[in-house]
Motif scaffolding. Structure first.
Motif, mmCIF file in Angstrom:
data_model
loop_
_atom_site.group_PDB
_atom_site.id
_atom_site.type_symbol
_atom_site.label_atom_id
_atom_site.label_comp_id
_atom_site.label_asym_id
_atom_site.label_seq_id
_atom_site.Cartn_x
_atom_site.Cartn_y
_atom_site.Cartn_z
ATOM 1 N N SER A 1 -4.182 9.497 5.364
ATOM 2 C CA SER A 1 -4.216 9.858 4.822
ATOM 3 C C SER A 1 -5.400 10.128 3.659
ATOM 4 O O SER A 1 -5.201 12.097 3.799
ATOM 5 C CB SER A 1 -3.061 9.291 3.278
ATOM 6 N N HIS B 1 -0.495 6.707 -6.113
ATOM 7 C CA HIS B 1 1.157 7.357 -5.621
ATOM 8 C C HIS B 1 1.395 8.768 -5.910
ATOM 9 O O HIS B 1 1.015 8.940 -7.169
ATOM 10 C CB HIS B 1 2.519 6.016 -5.958
ATOM 11 N N GLY B 2 2.097 9.221 -4.838
ATOM 12 C CA GLY B 2 2.600 10.600 -4.879
ATOM 13 C C GLY B 2 3.728 11.082 -6.525
ATOM 14 O O GLY B 2 3.735 12.291 -6.545
ATOM 15 N N GLU B 3 4.594 10.602 -6.619
ATOM 16 C CA GLU B 3 5.499 9.994 -7.142
ATOM 17 C C GLU B 3 5.013 10.313 -8.552
ATOM 18 O O GLU B 3 5.908 10.097 -9.553
ATOM 19 C CB GLU B 3 6.824 9.885 -6.811
ATOM 20 N N TYR C 1 -6.364 5.899 -4.384
ATOM 21 C CA TYR C 1 -5.579 6.313 -3.945
ATOM 22 C C TYR C 1 -3.932 6.510 -4.889
ATOM 23 O O TYR C 1 -3.626 5.514 -4.952
ATOM 24 C CB TYR C 1 -5.287 6.451 -2.518
ATOM 25 N N TYR D 1 -1.541 10.128 -12.305
ATOM 26 C CA TYR D 1 -3.108 11.130 -11.987
ATOM 27 C C TYR D 1 -3.528 11.353 -13.161
ATOM 28 O O TYR D 1 -4.942 11.332 -13.188
ATOM 29 C CB TYR D 1 -2.463 12.128 -10.552
ATOM 30 N N HIS E 1 -4.758 12.283 -5.264
ATOM 31 C CA HIS E 1 -2.830 12.493 -5.086
ATOM 32 C C HIS E 1 -1.654 12.292 -3.649
ATOM 33 O O HIS E 1 -2.567 13.442 -2.914
ATOM 34 C CB HIS E 1 -2.404 13.787 -5.943
ATOM 35 N N GLY E 2 -2.000 11.151 -3.845
ATOM 36 C CA GLY E 2 -0.962 10.713 -2.632
ATOM 37 C C GLY E 2 -0.030 11.638 -2.184
ATOM 38 O O GLY E 2 0.858 13.000 -3.454
ATOM 39 N N PHE E 3 1.189 11.464 -1.322
ATOM 40 C CA PHE E 3 2.718 12.394 -1.018
ATOM 41 C C PHE E 3 3.538 11.587 -1.223
ATOM 42 O O PHE E 3 4.391 11.970 -1.063
ATOM 43 C CB PHE E 3 2.578 13.217 0.298
ATOM 44 N N GLY E 4 3.888 10.213 -2.013
ATOM 45 C CA GLY E 4 5.183 9.302 -2.292
ATOM 46 C C GLY E 4 5.540 8.608 -0.819
ATOM 47 O O GLY E 4 6.408 8.233 -0.433
ATOM 48 N N ASP F 1 -1.002 3.284 -4.457
ATOM 49 C CA ASP F 1 -0.131 3.966 -3.856
ATOM 50 C C ASP F 1 0.422 2.250 -3.824
ATOM 51 O O ASP F 1 1.165 1.841 -2.506
ATOM 52 C CB ASP F 1 -0.448 4.343 -2.835
#
Length: 431
Positions: free
Chosen positions: A187, A131-133, A129, A138, A171-174, A90
Motif C-alpha cells: 500500500s 489507519h485510514g479511518e 502508516y 493523523y 494515511h491509509g485507506f481503512g 494501521d
C-alpha cells in the motif's frame, strides 16, 4: 482515554497525559527527547542501542510479540543503498484502540522512538502508516512532525550530530489487511494492499525492494522510556521475557471501558478491577484477551491468568494486540461469532482461495445456525472449513478467521447444539 496503573508503578507512555498536553513543549518537560539527546551526545554506538533494547526484553506490541531488539539486529549493517523504517499504525482489528490514543495523546514518543530506532539501524527515511479511518490522529501526528523538525529532533544532522532521519506520515485507506506488514508495504508503494509471499522478509526485501524494519506504534513509543529508566529497570517492570508495561484496550461488558497501561504479568483479575468489573454485577462468561482474531477463553480460566505473552498462551490463547473483549453471562456466543465471522469475510483481500472462499462459508454457516436454520452436521463442517483455512494462506488473516471459530465451538459447543436443535438461543437473557 483512561490511564491507570497498579503495583504503584507510574505509567510510562500515558504518564501525566490529559489530552491537551501532547505538544513538544510539554513532552520535553516530561523528559521527552532526553533519551535521543543522550544517545547522540554520549556517542552510543548503534550496536549498543540495539543491545539495550534486547536487554529490556521489549516485545512487539502489535500482536506477534517478537523480541524487538532481535528484530532490529536483522537489518543489514553494511548495505550500501537506502534502508527504511516503518511504523505500523494501521489499527483496524475489532476491540483494539490503543495506538490511536498514543498518536492522539503522546505522538512525540513515537517520533523519538522511531528516531532512536533509525539511528540504531542506520536508516535515514521512515514512514508512519496510519489507519485510514482515523483523521484527527493523523493531523495531530503531522503537526507533531512539524514541531520536531522545527526543534531539530528530525531532519538533517539531528541535534548537530551526523545522524539524519526524515520521517513522513502516510494515511491509509481503512483496509484491515493493511495491518499485515507486507500488505502495508504494498500500500505504501501505491499498490493494492495484498500480502507478499515470505521469504524474502522485509529486513532483506521490504519497501521498494530495500531492507525495511516494521514495528507497531506502541513498540516505538516504549523505546524512549527504556533509555530513561535503563534496560534492567524496564525489564523488571514486567515478568521474565515480558518486560515493561503494556497498554490494554478493555471493551465489552465492563463498567469503565478504556485503555489501561499496566505491567506485563499483572493478573487479569486486577485489570478487570481497574475497568470497574463486569458491568451490572453480572457473572463473567468469556474473554477474548488479544483482539478478535485470538481464541476465546472461559471466564473462570481467565480470572486465574496473568496478562503477559507466555501466561495467556498457556491459557490457550494469545496476548495479541492487547485488546481485551469482556463478555458477561447474557452474551450469546453464536451471535458473537457471527459478528466476528462477518468481519473477516468482509475484510479478506481475496488473494488466497482458502481465505477468500472459506471465510464466506464460515459466515454463511454461522448465520444459518443463528437464524434457526442450522443442521446437525454444521458444527463439524465449521471445524473442517476452519482447518482447511488455518495455515494455508499467505498471511495470518486466514488464521484470524479460523481460530475464533474453532475456539468458540470447543469452549461453547453446547450453545451451537442448542441453536440447531431448538432454533433459538440458549441464553434467554441475551440482549
Amino acid at each position: 482515554m483512561t490511564s491507570l496503573h497498579n503495583r504503584h508503578i507510574k505509567p510510562l507512555i500515558f504518564a501525566g497525559l490529559t489530552g491537551d498536553n501532547w505538544g513538544l513543549e510539554e513532552y520535553v518537560k516530561r523528559g521527552g527527547y532526553a533519551s535521543l539527546k543522550r544517545i547522540l551526545s554520549e556517542g552510543m554506538t548503534p550496536d549498543q542501542v540495539i543491545a539495550e533494547v534486547k536487554a529490556s526484553t521489549l516485545r512487539g506490541r502489535g500482536g506477534a510479540g517478537f523480541p524487538s531488539g532481535l528484530k532490529w539486529s536483522f537489518m543489514p549493517k553494511n548495505f550500501a543503498g537506502q534502508k527504511y523504517l516503518v511504523c505500523n499504525s494501521d489499527e483496524g482489528e475489532p476491540g483494539t484502540f490503543k495506538d490511536r490514543d498514543i498518536l492522539r495523546y503522546n505522538p512525540h514518543s513515537v517520533i523519538e522512538g522511531m528516531t532512536i530506532a533509525a539511528y540504531a539501524m542506520g536508516v535515514s527515511v521512515g514512514y508512519n502508516y496510519i489507519h485510514g479511518e482515523i483523521f484527527a490522529e493523523y493531523d495531530r501526528f503531522e503537526e507533531a512532525l512539524e514541531q520536531a523538525r522545527a526543534a531539530g529532533f528530525l531532519g538533517d544532522n539531528i541535534l548537530g550530530s551526523a545522524h539524519s532521519f526524515q520521517l513522513h506520515a502516510f494515511h491509509g485507506f481503512g483496509a484491515y489487511i493493511c495491518g499485515e506488514e507486507t500488505a502495508l508495504l504494498e500500500s505504501l508503494e501505491g499498490k493494492k494492499g495484498q500480502p507478499r509471499f515470505k521469504p524474502p522478509f522485509p529486513a532483506s526485501y521490504g519497501l521498494y525492494g530495500k531492507p525495511t524494519t516494521i514495528n507497531n506504534t506502541e513498540t516505538f513509543a516504549a523505546v524512549p522510556f527504556i533509555f530513561q529508566v535503563g534496560a534492567e529497570a524496564y525489564a523488571a517492570l514486567g515478568k521474565p521475557n515480558n518486560g515493561g508495561t503494556k497498554i490494554f484496550s478493555v471493551s465489552g461488558d465492563v463498567e469503565r471501558p478504556g485503555n489501561y497501561e499496566i505491567p506485563l504479568g499483572t493478573p487479569f483479575a486486577e485489570l478487570l478491577k481497574l475497568a470497574g468489573g463486569v458491568r451490572g454485577g453480572k457473572k463473567l462468561k468469556a474473554v477474548i484477551p488479544g483482539g478478535s482474531s485470538v481464541p476465546v477463553v472461559k471466564g473462570d480460566l481467565m480470572m486465574a491468568t496473568d496478562m503477559d505473552y507466555d501466561s495467556v498462551a498457556k491459557a490457550g490463547s494469545m496476548l495479541g494486540s492487547g485488546a481485551v473483549i469482556v463478555m458477561d453471562e447474557t452474551r450469546c456466543m453464536v451471535k458473537a461469532l457471527l459478528r466476528l465471522s462477518y468481519f473477516y469475510f468482509e475484510e479478506s483481500c481475496g488473494q488466497c482461495t482458502p481465505c477468500r472462499e472459506g471465510t464466506g462459508w464460515l459466515y454463511r454457516m454461522v448465520h444459518r445456525i443463528e437464524n434457526g436454520q442450522g443442521r446437525p452436521e454444521d458444527i463439524d463442517m465449521l471445524n473442517s472449513v476452519a482447518d482447511n483455512i488455518q495455515g494455508r494462506t499467505i498471511c495470518a488473516l486466514g488464521d484470524a478467521a479460523a481460530m475464533p471459530v474453532r475456539a468458540m465451538i470447543q469452549q461453547f459447543r453446547e450453545e451451537f447444539v442448542y441453536h440447531i436443535e431448538h432454533k433459538h438461543c440458549l441464553v434467554p437473557a441475551y440482549i
